[in-house]
Design an enzyme around this catalytic site. Structure first.
Site, PDB file in Angstrom:
ATOM      1  N   GLY A  94       0.826  -1.207   0.000  1.00 30.80           N
ATOM      2  CA  GLY A  94       0.000   0.000   0.000  1.00 30.80           C
ATOM      3  C   GLY A  94       0.855   1.248   0.000  1.00 30.80           C
ATOM      4  O   GLY A  94       0.955   1.934   1.014  1.00 30.80           O
ATOM      5  N   GLU A 137      -2.390  -2.458  -4.836  1.00 31.22           N
ATOM      6  CA  GLU A 137      -3.408  -1.660  -4.143  1.00 31.22           C
ATOM      7  C   GLU A 137      -3.643  -0.346  -4.901  1.00 31.22           C
ATOM      8  O   GLU A 137      -2.880   0.593  -4.712  1.00 31.22           O
ATOM      9  CB  GLU A 137      -2.960  -1.376  -2.711  1.00 31.22           C
ATOM     10  CG  GLU A 137      -2.807  -2.669  -1.907  1.00 31.22           C
ATOM     11  CD  GLU A 137      -2.479  -2.427  -0.440  1.00 31.22           C
ATOM     12  OE1 GLU A 137      -2.755  -1.341   0.094  1.00 31.22           O
ATOM     13  OE2 GLU A 137      -1.927  -3.346   0.179  1.00 31.22           O
ATOM     14  N   TYR A 258      -3.233  -3.578  14.621  1.00 32.12           N
ATOM     15  CA  TYR A 258      -3.047  -2.167  14.973  1.00 32.12           C
ATOM     16  C   TYR A 258      -4.433  -1.553  15.084  1.00 32.12           C
ATOM     17  O   TYR A 258      -5.421  -2.166  14.666  1.00 32.12           O
ATOM     18  CB  TYR A 258      -2.217  -1.437  13.905  1.00 32.12           C
ATOM     19  CG  TYR A 258      -2.845  -1.465  12.533  1.00 32.12           C
ATOM     20  CD1 TYR A 258      -2.697  -2.564  11.699  1.00 32.12           C
ATOM     21  CD2 TYR A 258      -3.642  -0.408  12.091  1.00 32.12           C
ATOM     22  CE1 TYR A 258      -3.310  -2.622  10.458  1.00 32.12           C
ATOM     23  CE2 TYR A 258      -4.258  -0.451  10.847  1.00 32.12           C
ATOM     24  CZ  TYR A 258      -4.082  -1.562  10.040  1.00 32.12           C
ATOM     25  OH  TYR A 258      -4.705  -1.617   8.815  1.00 32.12           O
ATOM     26  N   TRP A 339      -1.917  -8.393   9.341  1.00 28.90           N
ATOM     27  CA  TRP A 339      -1.014  -7.319   8.922  1.00 28.90           C
ATOM     28  C   TRP A 339      -0.740  -6.481  10.160  1.00 28.90           C
ATOM     29  O   TRP A 339      -1.706  -5.948  10.711  1.00 28.90           O
ATOM     30  CB  TRP A 339      -1.623  -6.460   7.818  1.00 28.90           C
ATOM     31  CG  TRP A 339      -0.734  -5.283   7.569  1.00 28.90           C
ATOM     32  CD1 TRP A 339      -0.867  -4.019   8.077  1.00 28.90           C
ATOM     33  CD2 TRP A 339       0.476  -5.271   6.795  1.00 28.90           C
ATOM     34  NE1 TRP A 339       0.171  -3.224   7.671  1.00 28.90           N
ATOM     35  CE2 TRP A 339       1.020  -3.963   6.880  1.00 28.90           C
ATOM     36  CE3 TRP A 339       1.169  -6.243   6.044  1.00 28.90           C
ATOM     37  CZ2 TRP A 339       2.216  -3.602   6.245  1.00 28.90           C
ATOM     38  CZ3 TRP A 339       2.343  -5.868   5.421  1.00 28.90           C
ATOM     39  CH2 TRP A 339       2.850  -4.553   5.517  1.00 28.90           C
TER      40      TRP A 339
END
Ligand SMILES: *[C@@H]1O[C@H](CO)[C@@H](O)[C@H](O)[C@H]1NC(C)=O
Ligand SMILES: *[C@@H]1O[C@H](CO)[C@@H](O)[C@H](O)[C@H]1NC(C)=O
Length: 370
Positions: A94, A137, A258, A339
């Site tokens: 990304g 992405e 996260y 991720w």
């Protein structure tokens, strides 16, 4: 007697040979820029580890010079920890519009697709990876959709041929794809071609409600369900199955290790969708734990959040991770992936996810064993 013995032997053999291919995925991305040493990864929680990222340069897949030594020993180090581990080299990431354009340009012509495909196989083999993972992405037009379909078809043909020539096991082929129409239109993906030519898809079911995108009220960043709105993890997965036609067995559910931070307007009003003054970006799970706020679980949205003073974090904790993995299993998905793994806190989320899924071997073999 003899007959029934040989019959049960036959059934036993069929079950074992059929089920040996039916493993699940407990995946995790290792991000080279995170600073986590490959030798410090606790591989016991994973079946597949993704090495991120190889670069797309002039239509060829390459590894940056700063990553060369860690990428070339990635597989060997992890195999020593867990002999059944599969490693995939992830390409792209990304990194914004210019990288997305490089993918779009590469996919637009047969000659540049061939250059990409041939170099990807060579880099994978030279560095001993078991597979390749496309992280474009994102495809964003109808032309991208058509060209991505051609790319995966030609890629599958090339890796099948390479395996015949080299005598090595066929490389695995996967792609990380958008997890919701909130991120980009899922209609820009060629569902049938992806289903036919990829081993599995990592569906990035996160970043749905970030503090950058929604600074004014606190949010669940990746809610499994969203009774108050359109977008959720369930919405994305359901579209991949019902609208794009992917078999559930080809999908892995994305878990964000996260969260996002908001600043509360009033420290006493700390529920979901409380007024906030400003967003403060993404925060690693381990840093959210270290902040030591009051942790709450909201079972309507399947999300944990925590608050301390005016600091407010929306994120996935062990409880929402387990709930999402239960969901993935219930939907008949291939498994899940995270991720990215360096953000975990003493492997707490990795372990919660792995335990929630249970055995890495699919139901058939379990039936035999029981
Ligand atoms: C979850 O949060 C929403 C919004 O604050 C609230 O309406 C709902 O009652 C909460 N659900 C639970 C189970 O606490
Ligand atoms: C989420 O919040 C609940 C309390 O509402 C808590 O019991 C649970 O442990 C938290 N989940 C975690 C740490 O995953």
């Amino acid at each position: 007697m003899v007959e029934s013995k040989s019959l049960s032997l036959l059934i036993f053999t069929m079950l074992v040979s059929f089920s040996s291919a039916q493993t699940a995925i407990k995946g995790g991305y290792w991000y080279s820029e995170s600073g986590l040493k490959v030798s410090d990864i606790d591989a016991s929680h994973f079946t597949h580890l993704f090495c991120a990222f190889a670069i797309l340069d002039n239509n060829k897949v390459t590894i940056s010079s700063s990553d060369a030594s860690s990428f070339s020993t990635f597989t060997q180090i992890l195999l020593q920890k867990k002999s059944s581990i599969k490693t995939l080299l992830s390409i792209g990431g990304g990194k914004g519009p210019s990288l997305a354009k490089s993918f779009s340009d590469m996919a637009s012509q047969a000659s540049t697709r061939k250059s990409f495909i041939d170099s990807s196989i060579q880099v994978a083999r030279n560095n001993n990876f078991h597979g390749l993972d496309l992280d474009w992405e994102y495809p964003s037009t109808n032309t991208d959709k058509t060209n991505l379909g051609l790319l995966v078809k030609e890629w599958r043909a090339a890796i099948t041929q390479e395996s015949k020539t080299s005598g090595k096991p066929t490389l695995l082929l996967s792609a990380a794809v958008a997890g919701s129409d909130q991120i980009t239109s899922l209609q820009n993906y060629p569902g049938q071609e992806l289903a036919n030519n990829l081993d599995f898809l990592n569906v990035m079911t996160y970043d749905l409600f970030t503090s950058d995108g929604y600074p004014k009220v606190t949010q669940p960043p990746a809610p499994l369900k969203n009774p108050g709105g359109q977008f959720s993890v369930d919405e994305g997965i359901t579209k991949w199955i019902n609208q794009l036609g992917l078999p559930p067995k080809k999908l892995a559910l994305g878990l964000p290790f996260y969260g996002f931070k908001w600043l509360l307007s009033d420290p006493n009003k700390h529920a979901l969708f409380a007024q906030a003054t400003a967003g403060a970006g993404a925060v690693k799970y381990k840093d959210i734990k270290n902040a030591g706020g009051q942790v709450v679980y909201n079972s309507t949205y399947f999300t944990n959040y925590s608050y301390k003073g005016t600091d407010w974090y929306g994120y996935d904790d062990t409880q929402s991770v387990s709930a999402k993995v239960d969901y993935a299993k219930g939907k008949g998905l291939f498994g899940y992936f995270a991720w990215h793994i360096e953000q975990d806190s003493n492997w707490a989320l990795s372990q919660a996810a792995s335990q929630a899924w249970g055995s890495e071997i699919d139901g058939l073999q379990k039936v035999y064993r029981e």
